[in-house]
Design a protein around this motif. Structure first.
Motif, mmCIF file in Angstrom:
data_model
loop_
_atom_site.group_PDB
_atom_site.id
_atom_site.type_symbol
_atom_site.label_atom_id
_atom_site.label_comp_id
_atom_site.label_asym_id
_atom_site.label_seq_id
_atom_site.Cartn_x
_atom_site.Cartn_y
_atom_site.Cartn_z
ATOM 1 N N VAL B 75 0.830 -1.220 0.000
ATOM 2 C CA VAL B 75 0.000 0.000 0.000
ATOM 3 C C VAL B 75 0.858 1.261 0.000
ATOM 4 O O VAL B 75 0.666 2.158 -0.821
ATOM 5 C CB VAL B 75 -0.955 -0.001 1.219
ATOM 6 C CG1 VAL B 75 -1.584 1.366 1.432
ATOM 7 C CG2 VAL B 75 -2.039 -1.057 1.036
ATOM 8 N N VAL B 76 1.802 1.329 0.927
ATOM 9 C CA VAL B 76 2.560 2.571 1.085
ATOM 10 C C VAL B 76 3.544 2.776 -0.076
ATOM 11 O O VAL B 76 3.504 3.825 -0.740
ATOM 12 C CB VAL B 76 3.262 2.617 2.461
ATOM 13 C CG1 VAL B 76 4.150 3.856 2.572
ATOM 14 C CG2 VAL B 76 2.219 2.616 3.581
ATOM 15 N N SER B 78 3.611 1.571 -3.108
ATOM 16 C CA SER B 78 3.039 1.697 -4.453
ATOM 17 C C SER B 78 1.943 2.757 -4.526
ATOM 18 O O SER B 78 1.316 2.919 -5.565
ATOM 19 C CB SER B 78 2.523 0.342 -4.967
ATOM 20 O OG SER B 78 1.590 -0.191 -4.083
ATOM 21 N N HIS B 79 1.750 3.512 -3.433
ATOM 22 C CA HIS B 79 0.739 4.583 -3.432
ATOM 23 C C HIS B 79 -0.609 4.050 -3.898
ATOM 24 O O HIS B 79 -1.250 4.641 -4.781
ATOM 25 C CB HIS B 79 1.150 5.745 -4.354
ATOM 26 C CG HIS B 79 2.534 6.249 -4.141
ATOM 27 N ND1 HIS B 79 3.007 6.648 -2.918
ATOM 28 C CD2 HIS B 79 3.564 6.424 -5.006
ATOM 29 C CE1 HIS B 79 4.251 7.051 -3.036
ATOM 30 N NE2 HIS B 79 4.619 6.916 -4.287
ATOM 31 N N ALA B 80 -1.022 2.933 -3.329
ATOM 32 C CA ALA B 80 -2.265 2.313 -3.793
ATOM 33 C C ALA B 80 -2.945 1.612 -2.624
ATOM 34 O O ALA B 80 -2.441 0.600 -2.132
ATOM 35 C CB ALA B 80 -1.980 1.314 -4.909
ATOM 36 N N SER B 81 -4.113 2.134 -2.228
ATOM 37 C CA SER B 81 -4.804 1.542 -1.084
ATOM 38 C C SER B 81 -5.345 0.156 -1.400
ATOM 39 O O SER B 81 -5.689 -0.593 -0.491
ATOM 40 C CB SER B 81 -5.923 2.457 -0.583
ATOM 41 O OG SER B 81 -6.862 2.738 -1.603
ATOM 42 N N LEU B 190 3.843 1.941 10.231
ATOM 43 C CA LEU B 190 2.700 2.776 9.887
ATOM 44 C C LEU B 190 1.405 1.959 9.892
ATOM 45 O O LEU B 190 1.326 0.901 9.283
ATOM 46 C CB LEU B 190 2.909 3.357 8.474
ATOM 47 C CG LEU B 190 1.780 4.220 7.918
ATOM 48 C CD1 LEU B 190 1.600 5.490 8.734
ATOM 49 C CD2 LEU B 190 2.046 4.557 6.464
ATOM 50 N N TYR B 192 -2.003 2.292 8.457
ATOM 51 C CA TYR B 192 -2.681 3.111 7.429
ATOM 52 C C TYR B 192 -4.097 2.618 7.277
ATOM 53 O O TYR B 192 -4.360 1.726 6.494
ATOM 54 C CB TYR B 192 -1.941 2.987 6.088
ATOM 55 C CG TYR B 192 -1.658 1.559 5.787
ATOM 56 C CD1 TYR B 192 -0.492 0.972 6.233
ATOM 57 C CD2 TYR B 192 -2.609 0.775 5.175
ATOM 58 C CE1 TYR B 192 -0.288 -0.373 6.050
ATOM 59 C CE2 TYR B 192 -2.402 -0.566 4.996
ATOM 60 C CZ TYR B 192 -1.240 -1.122 5.431
ATOM 61 O OH TYR B 192 -1.049 -2.453 5.264
ATOM 62 N N ASN B 193 -4.990 3.207 8.034
ATOM 63 C CA ASN B 193 -6.390 2.833 7.926
ATOM 64 C C ASN B 193 -7.140 3.827 7.077
ATOM 65 O O ASN B 193 -6.543 4.720 6.481
ATOM 66 C CB ASN B 193 -7.003 2.764 9.316
ATOM 67 C CG ASN B 193 -6.610 1.486 10.024
ATOM 68 O OD1 ASN B 193 -6.538 0.435 9.412
ATOM 69 N ND2 ASN B 193 -6.339 1.588 11.311
ATOM 70 N N GLY B 194 -8.466 3.666 7.035
ATOM 71 C CA GLY B 194 -9.308 4.608 6.330
ATOM 72 C C GLY B 194 -9.532 5.826 7.199
ATOM 73 O O GLY B 194 -8.609 6.561 7.533
ATOM 74 N N ARG B 195 -10.761 5.993 7.596
ATOM 75 C CA ARG B 195 -11.154 7.177 8.368
ATOM 76 C C ARG B 195 -10.350 7.401 9.634
ATOM 77 O O ARG B 195 -10.087 8.524 10.011
ATOM 78 C CB ARG B 195 -12.617 7.030 8.799
ATOM 79 C CG ARG B 195 -13.589 7.030 7.674
ATOM 80 C CD ARG B 195 -13.640 8.349 6.989
ATOM 81 N NE ARG B 195 -13.350 8.155 5.583
ATOM 82 C CZ ARG B 195 -12.940 9.101 4.796
ATOM 83 N NH1 ARG B 195 -12.748 10.321 5.230
ATOM 84 N NH2 ARG B 195 -12.672 8.860 3.527
ATOM 85 N N PRO B 198 -5.470 7.910 9.964
ATOM 86 C CA PRO B 198 -4.646 7.134 9.033
ATOM 87 C C PRO B 198 -3.158 7.419 9.136
ATOM 88 O O PRO B 198 -2.373 6.681 8.581
ATOM 89 C CB PRO B 198 -5.167 7.565 7.668
ATOM 90 C CG PRO B 198 -5.789 8.900 7.889
ATOM 91 C CD PRO B 198 -6.345 8.861 9.271
ATOM 92 N N PHE B 199 -2.775 8.451 9.845
ATOM 93 C CA PHE B 199 -1.369 8.839 9.738
ATOM 94 C C PHE B 199 -0.600 8.770 11.046
ATOM 95 O O PHE B 199 0.245 9.589 11.344
ATOM 96 C CB PHE B 199 -1.271 10.225 9.095
ATOM 97 C CG PHE B 199 -1.922 10.173 7.772
ATOM 98 C CD1 PHE B 199 -1.377 9.412 6.766
ATOM 99 C CD2 PHE B 199 -3.122 10.809 7.561
ATOM 100 C CE1 PHE B 199 -2.006 9.290 5.545
ATOM 101 C CE2 PHE B 199 -3.750 10.692 6.340
ATOM 102 C CZ PHE B 199 -3.196 9.933 5.341
ATOM 103 N N CYS B 204 5.333 8.369 8.121
ATOM 104 C CA CYS B 204 4.468 9.258 7.343
ATOM 105 C C CYS B 204 4.737 10.723 7.674
ATOM 106 O O CYS B 204 4.900 11.083 8.801
ATOM 107 C CB CYS B 204 3.024 8.909 7.632
ATOM 108 S SG CYS B 204 1.918 9.687 6.497
#
Lengths: 204, 204
Positions: B75-76, B78-81, B190, B192-195, B198-199, B204
């Motif tokens: 995810v991190v 490749s910048h892709a959730s 890290l 990295y969740n949704g709402r 996330p940070f 990050c």
């Protein structure tokens, strides 16, 4: 592929016709119906050019209404069951911003406009993406009516999204979105589902 | 990117250490625990090399037990959730077979071995992939215990998968899988969740 690479990369590219599409010069589509009609037109062109299923989506800046990234269904040509229009649009938007989360900047928020209500996978993917608003055209039932499975969704899915901080608006230009689904069905387009008879249709 | 291309491609590549990993020469792992331990080792190495979250998965031929495609959480980098380990493994398997559906050949079936129970997105993705059996290590609660959200799943999710023709086995080498999650937490990786915030974390 270099010799040292045993496993293939994942590469998913938008069709040439979509890269060449005459978007407005500033890519700003101020009205909700304009944004939805743009997405429905992309879904229609995806059927016309035979580059995938009858679904399109796009990520817009929710404040300026500028198009950030379009997506169309590319499951068949890209050999990837994840390449639904929503996943494509979200991931291209994340590539554009070089971050996996679209909500990093408190001043900006993003909207996903989808020609049809997302399937269970895309619905769940929204929560990881940073999208804050979902706009749908055709309904789940409209996709099922032409044979597409939408998967098992948490119900009511609108409440599930709202609990995760994602707003929802439905039935925007629904009839126009449904017309594209019916156009695909008339063309005998491939209905690629999971378990249930995945290989109907003419392309397989 | 050629000048005619307005929007970026989606490209997700396995880390170099994974392309160079010393898999068995025939890539056959006859016993279930061996397959799970291989996947858990990939999850550990993904943390060690700092190439993503503490999750790995792999697609195996369910009859020969040959590894078809590994995946790790990307995810991190490749910048892709969407680049969860399960999605990566499934999509690489589909690229390898040049088809969006792994169940095309009635003589072959495929198993997904996942170091942790899949999140809501990956669970729904299984139905579109052609995977016929899911094997899980750590539980949903184990991922949540170190701060990862797993999303809103249809419950009971095992029944939902089985209704879609996908078998499920859980808790295979669970303690070993959990140890990798805890290793990641100790390294302050890290989350990295949704709402939900996330940070957090150090990257990050």
């Amino acid at each position: 592929m270099p010799n040292s690479q045993v496993f293939p990369d994942i590469q998913i590219s938008l069709p040439q016709w979509l890269q060449a599409f005459p978007f407005r010069h500033d890519r700003i589509y101020p009205h909700l119906q304009e944004r939805m009609r743009l997405v429905i037109e992309l879904s229609r062109l995806n059927v016309k050019h035979q580059t995938g299923g009858p679904f399109a989506a796009a990520v817009f800046d929710a404040n300026t209404h500028q198009l950030i990234a379009p997506g169309v269904n590319l499951v068949v040509p890209s050999h990837a069951s994840l390449a639904h229009a929503e996943m494509v649009a979200i991931t291209i938007a994340q590539q554009h911003r070089q971050h996996f989360y679209l909500g990093t900047n408190a001043q900006q928020s993003f909207e996903l406009v989808s020609s049809t209500e997302p399937c269970a996978m895309c619905m769940a993917a929204l929560a990881w993406s940073g999208i804050q608003q979902l706009i749908c055209g055709a309904r789940d039932a409209d996709a099922r009516a032409i044979g597409f499975d939408e998967g098992h969704k948490v119900q009511p899915w609108q409440d599930s999204l709202r609990q995760q901080g994602i707003g929802v608006k439905c039935d925007i230009c629904r009839d126009e979105a449904v017309a594209v689904l019916q156009y695909y069905a008339r063309k005998n387009g491939l209905i690629y589902n999971g378990r249930s008879e995945p290989f109907q249709g003419s392309n397989c």
